[in-house]
Design a protein around this motif. Structure first.
Motif, PDB file in Angstrom:
ATOM      1  N   GLN A   8       0.833  -1.200   0.000  1.00 39.52           N
ATOM      2  CA  GLN A   8       0.000   0.000   0.000  1.00 39.52           C
ATOM      3  C   GLN A   8       0.869   1.252   0.000  1.00 39.52           C
ATOM      4  OE1 GLN A   8      -2.844   0.076   3.186  1.00 39.52           O
ATOM      5  NE2 GLN A   8      -3.627   2.110   2.670  1.00 39.52           N
ATOM      6  N   PRO A   9       0.474   2.309  -0.707  1.00 38.90           N
ATOM      7  CA  PRO A   9       1.220   3.575  -0.673  1.00 38.90           C
ATOM      8  C   PRO A   9       1.343   4.103   0.751  1.00 38.90           C
ATOM      9  CG  PRO A   9      -0.334   3.596  -2.495  1.00 38.90           C
ATOM     10  CD  PRO A   9      -0.650   2.372  -1.687  1.00 38.90           C
ATOM     11  N   PHE A  31       2.839   4.768  -4.735  1.00 36.73           N
ATOM     12  CA  PHE A  31       1.652   5.007  -5.566  1.00 36.73           C
ATOM     13  C   PHE A  31       1.991   4.676  -7.024  1.00 36.73           C
ATOM     14  CE2 PHE A  31       4.089   8.881  -5.010  1.00 36.73           C
ATOM     15  CZ  PHE A  31       4.284   9.318  -6.307  1.00 36.73           C
ATOM     16  N   THR A  32       0.987   4.219  -7.765  1.00 37.54           N
ATOM     17  CA  THR A  32       1.184   3.888  -9.184  1.00 37.54           C
ATOM     18  C   THR A  32       0.620   4.958 -10.101  1.00 37.54           C
ATOM     19  OG1 THR A  32      -0.863   2.588  -9.149  1.00 37.54           O
ATOM     20  CG2 THR A  32       1.215   1.413  -8.764  1.00 37.54           C
ATOM     21  N   ASP A  33      -0.414   5.671  -9.634  1.00 37.52           N
ATOM     22  CA  ASP A  33      -1.091   6.676 -10.467  1.00 37.52           C
ATOM     23  C   ASP A  33      -0.843   8.057  -9.883  1.00 37.52           C
ATOM     24  OD1 ASP A  33      -2.685   8.146 -12.119  1.00 37.52           O
ATOM     25  OD2 ASP A  33      -4.579   7.240 -11.483  1.00 37.52           O
ATOM     26  N   SER A  37      -3.938   9.638  -7.867  1.00 37.39           N
ATOM     27  CA  SER A  37      -3.785   9.544  -6.418  1.00 37.39           C
ATOM     28  C   SER A  37      -3.406  10.864  -5.777  1.00 37.39           C
ATOM     29  CB  SER A  37      -2.715   8.494  -6.064  1.00 37.39           C
ATOM     30  OG  SER A  37      -3.074   7.220  -6.545  1.00 37.39           O
ATOM     31  N   ILE A  38      -2.609  11.674  -6.482  1.00 40.42           N
ATOM     32  CA  ILE A  38      -2.032  12.860  -5.865  1.00 40.42           C
ATOM     33  C   ILE A  38      -2.510  14.155  -6.531  1.00 40.42           C
ATOM     34  CG2 ILE A  38       0.161  14.008  -5.330  1.00 40.42           C
ATOM     35  CD1 ILE A  38       1.439  11.297  -5.096  1.00 40.42           C
ATOM     36  N   ASN A 110      -6.014   6.825   0.340  1.00 39.22           N
ATOM     37  CA  ASN A 110      -5.042   6.380  -0.667  1.00 39.22           C
ATOM     38  C   ASN A 110      -3.670   6.075  -0.075  1.00 39.22           C
ATOM     39  OD1 ASN A 110      -6.921   6.709  -2.762  1.00 39.22           O
ATOM     40  ND2 ASN A 110      -6.374   8.883  -3.022  1.00 39.22           N
ATOM     41  N   PHE A 111      -3.435   6.511   1.168  1.00 41.52           N
ATOM     42  CA  PHE A 111      -2.127   6.322   1.799  1.00 41.52           C
ATOM     43  C   PHE A 111      -2.324   5.907   3.255  1.00 41.52           C
ATOM     44  CE2 PHE A 111      -1.439   9.250  -1.662  1.00 41.52           C
ATOM     45  CZ  PHE A 111      -0.209   8.868  -2.194  1.00 41.52           C
TER      46      PHE A 111
END
Length: 524
Positions: A8-9, A31-33, A37-38, A110-111
């Motif tokens: 997980q991020p 994160f991948t996106d 995500s950001i 997301n984190f």
């Protein structure tokens, strides 16, 4: 238990949250996106964000509320610290501000907050760092002395890590030489194949012997070097402690046993930091509390980097505490010369006191000191005659105190045993005698520098593995001359190769991981 994590991020503050600073750095990883995500946190299209280039932007929470003006830098995996996509956010360093920013990312779902050392654990898992390099980073981040700081740098990507990798390469060459003897001896020639094997063994022997010498140095006391002052009650320990600090930190009293537990302060000598410790007076006692203080003092003495024993010059013949007679002290200081009367019994001096590498005389009330030459038999300046001189001057015990027969001691020349000028100089007037703390400081730094120059290896796991490799290789190099079965030799080389791989961290022992990473700060 193996250190565990998920994919997980994660988010953490890499600069710490213990106090306010001008700038704090928050790190997002895993994160991948980047855009999905950001992106919403900056109300900006991040698809055009340049890699490794600082960009000034406004930061918002997920509901669009303004949080801070920040500078962001994007590191795209696998070309990043831990091999993952990383975004670093440089924000204003108020701890409340940094926590609010981190909570904004965590509350988005997301984190999650990173565990101790998790960024570096992921670097190890993704083969961006070896275990030895991780341990070097640990030493660098948690260094309490310049020695640990230097060793951390040498391990991270410096000379020590290079020695480890060189050793591993040499074992691979040894393994290749053994394989040549097994499979290609006829093609290469028996003489040539044996020569390759002998050269490989000799090459490794030189390298592992060098590492073994470094691992054999007692580096434990260098990690947090203690200077311990000890002696019987009223020997002058607290006075010397205060002289080093240049303040009245420790209570000085004529009442014996004033210091019942140790007192410590950090001091800077040269470019190094040492812990100065004033211990409880050593004596035989029935007082339970005082006895506990003496027990703690004994433990400090045993583990100290530099040991100083102070002895009241008037109490030499009545010296009673013999429980430390097996201890070799770095320095023994004779004190209370201002009260000294009569002659000194040299036989008592040599036989009744613990041994020391150097001896000094000191007037701790004034700070004056002198090195005492007692490296050999103590006697008159002539080579023959009675070893019972009547004048204190002939002992080279220094200018402190008075000689009852001759009055104050005034050496005829202007140099003492250390070469330091004393007495009067007709051209320049009175010259101050050396300060006792200056004399001791010179010796402390000399010992520290000498040990540092021996390139000690302080990380315990490395010391254990190196000593194990050295022992196994010594046995191997002795047996290889008498072994006809090359397959046995090959098996032993494989064992040594695995040990060397463990040293570097190519093969990592599971039980070291939890210990290492929990010692890291949460943002590293």
């Amino acid at each position: 238990m193996i250190y565990q994590t998920d994919d997980q991020p994660i988010v953490a503050c890499s600069t710490g949250l213990s106090e306010n600073t001008a700038i704090g750095v928050i790190r997002l990883s895993g994160f991948t996106d980047l855009v999905g995500s950001i992106g919403p946190f900056f109300k900006k299209d991040l698809s055009k964000l340049e890699i490794r280039k600082a960009t000034f932007v406004n930061l918002y929470d997920i509901d669009g509320n303004f949080l801070d003006e920040v500078v962001i830098t994007y590191f795209k995996g696998p070309n990043s610290y831990n091999g993952e996509n990383i975004l670093e956010i440089a924000a204003h360093g108020n701890t409340l501000n940094l926590k609010r920013i981190m909570n904004a990312f965590i509350n988005s779902g997301n984190f999650r907050l990173a565990k101790n050392g998790e960024f570096t654990y992921r670097a190890l898992k993704n083969k961006k760092l070896s275990l030895a390099q991780v341990e070097g980073l640990d030493a660098l981040l948690n260094a309490s002395s310049s020695l640990m700081l230097d060793e951390g740098l040498k391990l991270l990507n410096g000379s020590l890590y290079q020695k480890y990798t060189d050793l591993y390469d040499k074992f691979l060459k040894l393994k290749a030489a053994v394989e040549i003897n097994i499979d290609f001896a006829e093609d290469v020639g028996e003489e040539q194949s044996q020569k390759l094997l002998d050269e490989a063994v000799s090459d490794i022997s030189t390298h592992i012997s060098s590492l073994h010498r470094s691992a054999s140095v007692n580096a434990k006391s260098l990690m947090s070097p203690d200077i311990v002052l000890c002696g019987e009650p009223n020997a002058g320990k607290s006075s010397l402690f205060n002289l080093f600090l240049d303040e009245s930190r420790s209570i000085v009293s004529d009442i014996a046993g004033t210091t019942r537990d140790y007192i410590s302060e950090y001091i800077s000598l040269g470019n190094e930091t040492f812990k100065l410790v004033d211990t409880a007076g050593l004596r035989n006692t029935t007082d339970v509390i005082e006895e506990e203080g003496i027990k703690r003092s004994r433990n400090l003495i045993d583990n100290a980097f530099y040991k100083i024993l102070l002895v009241n010059i008037n109490e030499v013949e009545k010296y009673q505490y013999h429980d430390i007679n097996e201890t070799l002290f770095d320095a023994l200081i004779f004190t209370h010369f201002d009260e000294f009367e009569g002659d000194l019994n040299l036989d008592t001096l040599k036989s009744n006191l613990p041994k020391a590498i150097k001896y000094y005389s000191a007037d701790t009330s004034k700070g004056e000191g002198r090195l005492v030459e007692i490296s050999g038999p103590i006697g008159p300046k002539t080579t023959s005659g009675s070893i019972e001189p009547k004048e204190l001057e002939e002992f080279n015990l220094g200018p402190m105190g008075a000689n009852q027969k001759n009055g104050p001691i005034e050496p005829q020349d202007n140099t003492g045993p250390t070469g330091a000028k004393v007495g009067k100089n007709q051209k320049t007037g009175p010259i101050e005698p050396p300060h006792i703390t200056d004399l001791i400081t010179q010796d402390i730094l000399s010992k520290y520098t000498k040990l540092r120059n021996s390139d000690p290896i302080s990380i315990e796991r490395h010391r254990i593995v190196i000593n194990d490799i050295y022992s196994k290789f010594s046995e191997f190099s002795s047996n290889i001359k008498y072994l006809d079965d090359i397959a046995i030799i090959s098996s032993e080389v494989s064992i040594l190769e695995k040990k060397t791989a463990e040293l570097i961290g190519i093969i990592s022992p599971d039980d070291t991981l939890t210990h290492i990473f929990t010692n890291f700060c949460i943002g590293k």
